[in-house]
Every structure is written in structure tokens, then in C-alpha cells.
Design a protein around this motif. Structure first.
Motif, PDB file in Angstrom:
ATOM      1  N   GLU A 369     -21.699  25.117   2.246  1.00 44.65           N
ATOM      2  CA  GLU A 369     -21.802  25.142   3.711  1.00 44.65           C
ATOM      3  C   GLU A 369     -20.613  24.430   4.354  1.00 44.65           C
ATOM      4  N   ILE A 370     -19.854  23.663   3.544  1.00 41.91           N
ATOM      5  CA  ILE A 370     -18.676  22.957   4.063  1.00 41.91           C
ATOM      6  C   ILE A 370     -17.475  23.887   4.124  1.00 41.91           C
ATOM      7  N   SER A 371     -17.126  24.457   2.975  1.00 39.21           N
ATOM      8  CA  SER A 371     -15.921  25.300   2.913  1.00 39.21           C
ATOM      9  C   SER A 371     -16.208  26.765   3.193  1.00 39.21           C
ATOM     10  N   GLY A 372     -17.465  27.167   3.002  1.00 38.62           N
ATOM     11  CA  GLY A 372     -17.781  28.585   3.161  1.00 38.62           C
ATOM     12  C   GLY A 372     -17.343  29.410   1.974  1.00 38.62           C
ATOM     13  N   ALA A 373     -17.038  28.753   0.837  1.00 38.22           N
ATOM     14  CA  ALA A 373     -16.579  29.455  -0.365  1.00 38.22           C
ATOM     15  C   ALA A 373     -17.447  29.072  -1.552  1.00 38.22           C
ATOM     16  N   LEU A 374     -17.345  29.858  -2.617  1.00 34.46           N
ATOM     17  CA  LEU A 374     -18.037  29.509  -3.855  1.00 34.46           C
ATOM     18  C   LEU A 374     -17.448  28.228  -4.418  1.00 34.46           C
ATOM     19  N   MET A 375     -18.301  27.267  -4.751  1.00 35.13           N
ATOM     20  CA  MET A 375     -17.845  26.000  -5.301  1.00 35.13           C
ATOM     21  C   MET A 375     -18.541  25.742  -6.629  1.00 35.13           C
ATOM     22  N   THR A 376     -17.783  25.204  -7.585  1.00 34.41           N
ATOM     23  CA  THR A 376     -18.313  24.902  -8.905  1.00 34.41           C
ATOM     24  C   THR A 376     -18.687  23.432  -8.982  1.00 34.41           C
ATOM     25  N   ARG A 377     -19.864  23.151  -9.499  1.00 37.62           N
ATOM     26  CA  ARG A 377     -20.326  21.779  -9.703  1.00 37.62           C
ATOM     27  C   ARG A 377     -20.724  21.613 -11.158  1.00 37.62           C
TER      28      ARG A 377
END
Length: 587
Positions: A369-377
Motif C-alpha cells: 500500500e506504500i509503493s503500490g508495487a509487488l514487494m518481497t518480504r
């Protein structure tokens, strides 16, 4: 009883207790929570020489833009403490360079630990008997003193560290070929002076979270002299084997995903450009090693692994240095005889791949919701074996033909080129008399495209075109750079437009590609009508271009330039690359 460890430390260093304390780093004292400032480097450099005057020289080889001394420590038990002595005794030189990116400072503290142990004869005491070690604790000294927390937000420790770039904001590991930074100019002079057989550049990688803790990349392996590649591969594989025995999980490729933040995209190996340390030394027929520890490991762990890698490199040079030195000299002779031959100046990685097991961690990929992109954790509590693609088949891409004679640079452009040649230790001559009607090859530019933004203080240029036969005149003080020299591959890299790191592509000759004289549109209109009326073939050619090239047809300036180029007022030097190939060798 409290005195005993103190006395033991003194005996192990071969000096007094005070001397032993004087070569202990803040990193050691703080259990590797901290690293010292640059004044500690200056003190340690002096103290090592003071404590071991037969084996150590602390040398200043330049000054940074902010006036700090660039220091190199010469360490050997061979008795060869000068370049002349090293050359006479044919002793291999190993350059260990730390802190080119001063936030990635593992190499500084690891290097001092290695020196402390070697000189105290705790281990590897014979390594210094068979080579000269040239240790640069911090290359980017001004960046080192831009000290602070979170200078490397994706790195675990030390508590504070330096900065990636220099005081002039140069990234030194993009500067080997263009050599803009005073620090790099000093480093190249040091390299020319000592001619290291093996040069290791110590870094800490950026990137994802996984279990692997270090990568070791060596060139020549995928590029460079064919015979040296075999030795380069042996060097790389042997260092990796030694690291595995010490408990590490090394890899022979840079551990950055093919697609950022996507583990399943796998990895791509390749040949580094000449702007990088390990891409530069192969052009000199020497071995370049890129050591990258993993940023998410704790500082103490990273220093230990870096220390192990330094030992592994020194071990290999001690065992094989004399043999590799002879092979490097043979490669120099092959380079001298390469005039007129074809030579790759760029390489590419094919689409072929192999499936590898890579030790990562469990991870999720969700929309942020911050970047609007897929993020890996990543979940570091759950090690996971990834099966991913590794593309590591590297083949030549752009190939050029070295001129039988060499390259000619007109006197008007000689000064800046001459400065680069001297920095790289390249052979050249300044013409003592003019040359007239010389048979040359001239680069005929079909397109010259400037980059849209600045990179490392340059507006880069990309040329398209081909070499064509011509004749040219060269005045006194023009430069001739012969192909027949040990650094012929470096010469080609500097002067062939097909090379990504050619001087022309770094923008050295941008002025030659800027149009300075114009024909007003209303004048060009009249010129065009006169030319069309006088030349039916031109009229036919113009009509055909309008029909076949829609972009040209819609561009009024291009249409007028079509005729302006055919007028006597057109600047014949516009977009002419001011470097020429020739088969002659001036007397």
C-alpha cells in the motif's frame, strides 16, 4: 596472573606489549560493533612499519580532494621493498584494496587482522615469503570520513560507517577507465608502479536476504586472454573451495536477481565493463577479483569471511604466483602480436541456463500500500532451498579489428587523450613532424545519440556507424598509439566506439558531435529549390525518402538538412570522430 595474557600477546607480536596494543583496531576492541575513523588507519599504518621495519612500508601514494593522505602498506618478507627490487627478483605482487565504497568497510578491518597475524607468525607465516602484499586499507578516504549511522540502511553493522561516493560524489568503482577522480588517478599510478599480478577489490553487496555469505568473481574467466582464463578459473575455484572449508557458502557470480526483488527470476553472470575493478585488470592481462560479502550478515561475521577470503587469495598467489606471472608475461607478448587481429570489446550472456539450488529463505510477495508495487518480504527463521535459473554462458558480442599500425589522434585533441594514456601506462608517441595524406580508417557516424541525463559527471554518447577507408593529415604533436603493445586490449577499449567504455562514449569528444554552424530555414528553402532544379537524381532521391521514411517526411528540419548537407557550407567535421585507425607506424 592478570599479566599473563598481556605478556603472551607481546610475545606473539614479536614486540613489546605497547607495540601489540598499537596495532589493535577499534573493531577488535569493540567486538566488531564499531569501526575506526581514518586517523586510526594513519596510526596503524605508521605503527605496523615501526613494529616491523624489515617487512612493512607505510606509503602515501596520493591526496584526496579534501587533503587526506591515500595510504598503501607494502608488506613482504622477501626483502623486496621497492618496485625495482620486485622487478629484479620477479616476485608476484598482490593488491588488496578495501573501502572503494567506504560504507562497505569489512576489508579494512579484515586486512589489518590478516597483517597482524601474518607478521606475528600466528598462521600462514610463509605467505609473505613468496609475494609482496600491497594493502590499501581505504581507497575512498573522504567518503570514509562522511561517517554516520544508516549510511548503509540495508547493512548490519558496524554502528557507523562511511559513504559510498567520494567528496566529489564520484563512484570510484565506475572510474577505472575514465579516471576522473584524483583518487583513481593516484591508484592507477600506484598500479603502474607495482604492476600487481592479482588485485582484489573488497565490497559488501546490496540485495535480497539469503543464506549465501560471499561471492567471488574473477577475470579473466569469461573474457580476456584465453590462456589466462584457465588460470583465472583455477584461482576462483580454489578460493571458493578454501572458503567452503572454512564454513562459508560462496558463489562464483554476483548475487543480484535478474529482475529486481524477484527471487524466481534467478541470476545472470557476465563480463564487467572496464569501468569496474575486475573488468579493468583483465585488459592489462592481470587477474582482478571482486569479493562481495553479504550485507545482511553481522559485521563480525562479514569481517571473518573477508579475512578468510584474503587468506585464500594470498594462499593461491603463494602457491602459483610465479607460474601465473610467467603466463601473464606470455599474455603480454600475445597482446603485442595482436595488431591486425579481431578482438571482442563487449560480451553478452546467452539465454541458455542451468537450474541451481540456492539457499534462501521463505518469502511472500504481496502488493504494497506504500509503493503500490509487488514487494518481497523474507522470513529469516525459515531457510528454504530455491530452485532458480542461472544464465552463465558468456560469448563475445561486438568484435573489432585492431589496426595493423595503431590509432592516430589529431593534435587538437591530443592533450586530454595524452593524460589518459599516461594514467593507464599505455605506450604512445607524439609526432615530431606532420604527416600528410595518410591512409586511414575513419569512423563514419550514422547516428550520434546523447544520453538524456548525466552519469558520473558525464553526458554519455552512443555512436552508430562503421569504419571507412580515407586519407587524412596530421600535424606535429598529434598522437600515435600503437596496437603492438601489452595493453592492446585496453587501447581498443579506449578508442573503439563499439566499446561501452570508450572515451568517446564517456563524452570526451562531445564537442565534435555538436552542430555549431547552421543554415537559416529560409535560406535552406532556396538552396533546396536550386539543388532540385539542377539535379534530377537528387529530386528522385528526395521523393523516395519522403515515401519510405514517414518520420523524415514529418520533420521539416530533417527535410531541410537533407539539402543543407549537400551544400558547400556544410561542416565536414560535424559528427566526425577525431580518432583514426592506420596500418602505418610513423617514424
Amino acid at each position: 596472573m592478570k599479566l599473563l595474557p598481556f605478556l603472551i600477546a607481546s610475545l606473539m607480536t614479536g614486540g613489546t606489549a605497547l607495540a601489540a596494543e598499537s596495532i589493535t583496531t577499534l573493531a577488535e576492541k569493540s567486538q566488531f560493533q564499531k569501526t575506526g575513523r581514518y586517523d586510526e588507519v594513519e596510526t596503524l599504518c605508521r605503527n605496523f612499519q615501526k613494529n616491523y621495519p624489515k617487512f612493512v612500508r607505510c606509503q602515501e601514494f596520493g591526496r584526496s580532494p579534501e587533503g587526506r593522505p591515500l595510504l598503501a602498506m607494502l608488506v613482504t618478507k622477501t626483502g623486496a621493498l621497492t618496485p625495482l627490487a620486485v622487478k629484479e627478483k620477479q616476485i608476484p605482487v598482490t593488491l588488496i584494496q578495501a573501502g572503494i565504497h567506504a560504507g562497505e568497510i569489512d576489508g579494512k578491518d579484515a586486512g589489518f587482522l590478516v597483517l597482524k597475524e601474518l607478521l606475528a607468525q600466528n598462521q600462514g607465516s610463509d605467505l609473505l615469503d613468496r609475494q609482496v602484499l600491497l594493502f590499501v586499507p581505504v581507497f575512498n578516504v573522504d567518503g570514509h570520513e562522511r561517517f554516520g549511522k544508516w549510511n548503509r540502511p540495508n547493512q548490519r553493522g558496524p554502528e557507523e560507517m562511511g559513504w559510498r561516493t567520494t567528496a566529489q560524489n564520484f563512484n570510484l568503482n565506475r572510474d577505472y577507465i575514465k579516471a576522473d577522480a584524483p583518487e583513481m588517478q593516484a591508484m592507477l599510478r600506484l598500479i603502474n608502479l607495482w604492476d600487481p599480478l592479482v588485485s582484489a577489490d573488497l565490497h559488501v553487496t546490496d540485495g535480497a536476504k539469503f543464506e549465501h555469505d560471499i561471492s567471488i568473481q574473477v577475470e579473466p574467466v569469461n573474457a580476456g586472454d584465453a590462456e589466462l582464463r584457465r588460470s583465472g578459473k583455477a584461482l576462483r575455484d580454489s578460493v571458493i573451495t578454501e572458503l567452503e572449508k572454512s564454513g562459508s557458502l560462496p558463489q562464483p557470480f554476483y548475487m543480484s536477481f535478474a529482475e529486481e526483488d524477484d527471487p524466481q527470476s534467478g541470476f545472470i553472470d557476465g563480463v564487467p565493463g572496464a569501468r569496474f575493478s575486475n573488468g579493468y585488470f583483465l585488459l592489462r592481462n592481470r587477474f582482478g577479483i571482486l569479493v562481495e560479502t553479504h550485507s545482511w550478515k553481522e559485521y563480525a561475521t562479514r569481517v571473518k569471511i573477508t579475512k578468510n577470503s584474503i587468506y585464500a587469495i594470498l594462499n593461491q598467489v603463494a602457491r602459483h604466483g610465479n607460474e601465473w606471472k610467467k603466463l601473464a608475461e606470455q599474455a603480454d607478448m600475445r597482446a603485442v602480436n595482436a595488431a591486425g587481429n579481431k578482438l571482442p570489446v563487449t560480451y553478452k550472456t546467452t539465454e541458455n541456463y542451468k537450474q541451481i539450488n540456492f539457499r534462501g529463505y521463505a518469502y511472500t510477495r504481496t502488493m504494497s500500500e506504500i509503493s503500490g508495487a509487488l514487494m518481497t518480504r523474507y522470513d529469516e527463521s525459515k531457510p528454504q532451498l530455491w530452485k532458480v535459473k542461472l544464465r552463465d554462458e558468456v560469448i563475445p558480442d561486438a568484435q573489432i579489428q585492431l589496426p595493423a599500425g595503431g590509432y592516430l589522434v589529431p593534435a587538437a585533441y591530443a592533450k586530454p587523450v595524452l593524460e589518459k594514456l599516461r594514467l593507464h601506462g599505455i605506450q604512445f608517441q607524439s609526432l615530431s613532424a606532420p604527416l600528410s595524406d595518410v591512409a586511414v580508417e575513419r569512423f563514419q557516424t550514422s547516428q550520434a545519440k546523447f544520453a538524456s541525463h548525466s552519469f558520473e559527471s558525464h553526458q554519455q554518447l552512443k555512436l552508430q556507424g562503421e569504419w571507412k577507408t580515407a586519407t587524412a593529415n596530421f600535424g606535429k604533436a598529434s598522437l600515435f598509439i600503437p596496437s603492438a603493445q601489452p595493453k592492446s586490449a585496453l587501447v581498443a577499449t579506449l578508442f573503439e566506439p563499439a566499446s561501452a567504455d570508450a572515451l568517446v562514449n564517456w563524452g570526451m569528444f562531445n564537442n565534435a558531435f555538436e552542430q555549431k554552424e547552421y543554415m537559416e530555414a529560409y535560406v535552406a528553402e532556396d538552396v533546396a529549390r536550386e539543388q532540385l532544379a539542377a539535379d534530377p537524381e537528387l529530386k528522385k532521391e528526395f521523393a523516395q525518402k519522403l515515401k519510405s521514411d514517414p518520420a523524415f517526411a514529418k520533420n521539416p528540419a530533417a527535410r531541410l538538412e537533407f539539402f543543407a548537407k549537400r551544400h558547400s557550407s556544410w561542416d565536414q567535421n560535424y559528427q566526425q570522430y577525431p580518432v583514426y585507425k592506420t596500418s602505418i607506424i610513423p617514424k
